[in-house]
Design a protein around this motif. Structure first.
Motif, short mmCIF file in Angstrom:
data_model
loop_
_atom_site.label_atom_id
_atom_site.label_comp_id
_atom_site.label_asym_id
_atom_site.label_seq_id
_atom_site.Cartn_x
_atom_site.Cartn_y
_atom_site.Cartn_z
N LEU A 128 0.81 -1.21 0.13
CA LEU A 128 -0.11 -0.11 0.17
C LEU A 128 0.89 1.21 0.01
CD1 LEU A 128 -2.75 -0.92 2.77
CD2 LEU A 128 -2.72 -1.42 0.19
N MET A 129 0.57 2.27 -0.72
CA MET A 129 1.17 3.39 -0.80
C MET A 129 0.48 4.45 -0.67
SD MET A 129 3.07 5.13 -4.26
CE MET A 129 1.91 6.28 -4.47
N LEU A 130 0.72 5.50 0.59
CA LEU A 130 0.28 6.66 0.65
C LEU A 130 0.77 7.72 -0.36
CD1 LEU A 130 -1.19 8.49 2.83
CD2 LEU A 130 1.02 9.09 3.87
N ILE A 131 -0.22 8.33 -1.08
CA ILE A 131 0.01 9.31 -2.02
C ILE A 131 0.85 10.48 -1.46
CG2 ILE A 131 -0.84 10.42 -4.10
CD1 ILE A 131 -2.78 8.34 -4.56
N SER A 132 1.98 11.04 -1.67
CA SER A 132 2.52 12.35 -0.99
C SER A 132 2.16 13.22 -2.07
CB SER A 132 3.78 12.25 -0.93
OG SER A 132 4.47 11.90 -2.28
N ASP A 133 2.18 12.94 -3.34
CA ASP A 133 1.77 13.98 -4.26
C ASP A 133 1.57 13.11 -5.71
OD1 ASP A 133 1.95 16.48 -5.41
OD2 ASP A 133 3.89 17.03 -5.15
N TYR A 162 -2.01 16.65 -1.33
CA TYR A 162 -2.48 15.55 -0.32
C TYR A 162 -2.02 16.04 1.11
CZ TYR A 162 -3.06 13.28 -4.76
OH TYR A 162 -3.47 12.84 -6.05
N THR A 163 -3.43 16.51 1.83
CA THR A 163 -2.92 17.31 2.98
C THR A 163 -2.01 16.84 3.96
OG1 THR A 163 -5.49 17.52 2.40
CG2 THR A 163 -4.23 18.54 4.77
#
Ligand code: HPA
Length: 274
Positions: A128-133, A162-163
């Motif tokens: 899983l990857m948190l979207i940084s931008d 992406y706050t």
């Protein structure tokens, strides 16, 4: 269809409001296979997209095409089960129109998920990857056309798309659950073909960590509307040319199925903190 008017958004929202007395605080757009979260919504009403005035209708396999409103983890949410993609032929502003409707209904933040190919060589299928931008390489933009200042600014700022605050919460939540969470830049392309190996090498040079065909139009519209955004990609496959094997929609669906329970737990744990 050109020029979505405020009246169309108003008509869609007004119809939805006849179906529920709840005022959603959070919008959720879930990628292929994650619609199961909709089954956990309490006091829910489910509205087929086809019934909502001016809503596009999803055509892709694995995308049900209905809006679910109700309570989840103590929060009032409006959830898209199935999303629209520009590769289906929708104009970008139509693709992202439901986000404007969510905002009109009361949603202050947007949680988006998607399936993506891994570009970063440290990633593996199932991560899983948190979207940084993001990098918008679709060649399209939902904000093209006359700007309605009532909806948002002509030239919206995207420097915290992406706050940051929500990203910190997502990382903390994943750590609490013992779920591994990569972080990186999502490159949004038009599709519908998967990329060539040369395109993937290019995207890596450009700073991309994952690649997909969704999310960017919705996030642009959400930021235009002043909503906070958090995004998570499921790396369903390594992108073209990395492994010596062809890519397929079946692989994407299989990986989603494999990591679904982990993905769902993360989304559910995140909701009360947004
Ligand atoms: N490329 C583009 N979109 C995708 C991919 C990919 O490799 N995997 C899932 N969605």
């Amino acid at each position: 269809m050109a020029n979505l008017t405020q009246q169309m958004i108003e008509e869609a929202a007004a119809y939805i409001e006849t179906k529920t007395a709840l005022t959603p605080e959070i919008g959720l757009i879930l990628g292929s296979g994650l619609g199961v979260i909709g089954d956990e919504v309490e006091e829910s009403v489910t509205i087929p997209y086809a019934d909502i005035p001016h809503f596009p209708i999803s055509t892709v396999e694995g995308h049900a095409g209905e809006l679910v409103i109700g309570r989840l983890q103590g929060r009032v949410i409006v959830l898209m089960r199935g999303r629209f993609h520009m590769y289906e032929g929708y104009e970008p502003e139509r693709t992202a129109m439901p986000v404007r409707v969510m905002k009109r209904l009361g949603a202050k933040s947007l949680l988006v998920t998607n399936a993506a190919g891994g570009i970063n060589l440290n990633f593996a299928s199932g991560n899983l990857m948190l979207i940084s931008d993001h990098i918008n390489l679709s060649g399209r933009n939902p904000l093209v056309g006359p700007n309605d200042n009532a909806l948002g600014a002509r030239f919206p700022d995207m420097s915290d798309a992406y706050t940051r605050r929500l990203r910190a919460i997502a990382k903390e939540t994943a750590a609490e659950l013992g779920i591994g969470l990569q972080e990186g830049v999502y490159v949004g392309l038009l599709g519908p073909n998967y990329e060539t190996p040369a395109e993937i090498r290019m995207l890596r040079v450009l700073g991309g960590d994952a690649v997909g065909m969704s999310t960017v139009p919705e996030v642009i519209v959400a930021r235009h509307a002043g909503m906070e955004v958090v995004g998570i990609s499921c790396i369903t496959n390594m992108a073209a040319g990395i492994l010596d094997q062809p890519l397929s929609h079946e692989e994407v669906m299989e990986t989603t199925e494999r990591v679904k329970s982990e993905f769902v737990s993360l989304v559910l744990a995140l909701l009360p903190k947004l």
